[in-house]
Design a protein around this motif. Structure first.
Motif, PDB file in Angstrom:
ATOM      1  N   ASN A 143      31.621  35.986  39.603  1.00 47.67           N
ATOM      2  CA  ASN A 143      31.900  36.461  41.067  1.00 47.67           C
ATOM      3  C   ASN A 143      33.349  36.934  41.122  1.00 47.67           C
ATOM      4  O   ASN A 143      33.603  37.314  42.172  1.00 47.67           O
ATOM      5  CB  ASN A 143      31.582  35.180  41.930  1.00 47.67           C
ATOM      6  N   LEU A 144      34.211  36.506  40.410  1.00 49.95           N
ATOM      7  CA  LEU A 144      35.543  36.985  40.607  1.00 49.95           C
ATOM      8  C   LEU A 144      35.839  38.607  40.216  1.00 49.95           C
ATOM      9  O   LEU A 144      35.676  39.268  39.111  1.00 49.95           O
ATOM     10  CB  LEU A 144      36.790  36.407  39.661  1.00 49.95           C
ATOM     11  N   GLU A 145      36.137  39.302  41.160  1.00 47.19           N
ATOM     12  CA  GLU A 145      36.318  40.800  41.288  1.00 47.19           C
ATOM     13  C   GLU A 145      37.649  41.183  42.038  1.00 47.19           C
ATOM     14  O   GLU A 145      37.824  41.100  43.037  1.00 47.19           O
ATOM     15  CB  GLU A 145      35.116  41.422  41.835  1.00 47.19           C
ATOM     16  N   LEU A 146      38.575  41.622  40.991  1.00 48.83           N
ATOM     17  CA  LEU A 146      39.880  42.049  41.395  1.00 48.83           C
ATOM     18  C   LEU A 146      40.065  43.501  41.430  1.00 48.83           C
ATOM     19  O   LEU A 146      39.723  44.012  40.413  1.00 48.83           O
ATOM     20  CB  LEU A 146      41.041  41.299  40.669  1.00 48.83           C
ATOM     21  N   GLU A 147      40.414  44.237  42.449  1.00 47.25           N
ATOM     22  CA  GLU A 147      40.687  45.787  42.254  1.00 47.25           C
ATOM     23  C   GLU A 147      42.154  45.742  41.670  1.00 47.25           C
ATOM     24  O   GLU A 147      42.709  44.919  41.581  1.00 47.25           O
ATOM     25  CB  GLU A 147      40.555  46.325  43.648  1.00 47.25           C
ATOM     26  N   ASP A 148      42.260  47.087  41.134  1.00 46.83           N
ATOM     27  CA  ASP A 148      43.405  47.375  40.695  1.00 46.83           C
ATOM     28  C   ASP A 148      44.705  47.301  41.586  1.00 46.83           C
ATOM     29  O   ASP A 148      45.823  46.770  41.383  1.00 46.83           O
ATOM     30  CB  ASP A 148      43.391  49.031  39.907  1.00 46.83           C
TER      31      ASP A 148
END
Length: 201
Positions: A143-148
């Protein structure tokens, strides 16, 4: 067909698929298959070079090339159930492996299994739902999604704060691995755990 030694062969899209137990010699081929299946991840599978890593694994081959794999293990919530993870670069190969896994599970009198799929594999998900599967659990680890352009300043501020108090923050190098593992073991009970995301040992 089944030759009685764990091998099976059947016709699937693209030709004859032979399925056999996995072993340590499959590591390189499985890493290649992982990269082909999930190129967006940009990293290999990194399977441990131990016999235990291949316990419960089936490998599918076509013309001598590994085209699919399945890992079948007991579920953490019910030892009578199985947890099935399937790796395949194409949808037909995924379902060819799925059907063979279920043939073997039924032969072992297993009636229920959790099949782990990626949420963004829409066609696979749609088809397994038509087979009668329902979403039972979600993987908290995915579930961890980091954008640039994610704002990491709050985390950087924590690092600065603990550094000012005399702590040293940095990557875990091999020399610190035993201590890090002991810390992990002590806090393992605090980790979320479901049949699709079980904390490693």
């Amino acid at each position: 067909s089944d030759d009685g030694r764990g091998w099976a062969a059947f016709e699937a899209a693209g030709g004859i698929v032979r399925i056999r137990p996995g072993h340590r010699g499959d590591r390189r081929a499985l890493n290649t298959l992982w990269v082909e299946t999930f190129p967006e991840l940009g990293r290999p599978l990194e399977l441990p070079d131990t016999p235990e890593a291949f316990a419960g694994m089936l490998v599918g081959q076509r013309l001598g090339r590994v085209i699919a794999a399945a890992l079948v293990t007991p579920s953490s919530d019910d030892r009578a159930r199985r947890r099935v993870s399937i790796l395949a670069a194409t949808e037909p190969d995924w379902f060819a492996m799925h059907d063979e896994v279920w043939r073997r599970l039924r032969a072992d009198a297993v009636e229920e299994a959790y099949v782990v799929i990626r949420e963004d594999c829409a066609r696979v998900r749609s088809r397994v739902e038509r087979l009668g599967y329902e979403v039972a659990f979600r993987s908290w680890g995915a579930n961890l999604e980091l954008e640039d352009d994610a704002d990491l300043e709050p985390y950087d501020a924590v690092i600065r704060s603990v550094s000012e108090r005399g702590y040293r923050v940095g990557p875990v190098t091999p020399e610190y691995a035993p201590e890090a593992h002991r810390l992990f073991q002590r806090s393992r009970g605090d980790f979320p755990s479901t049949p699709v995301t079980e904390p490693d040992d």
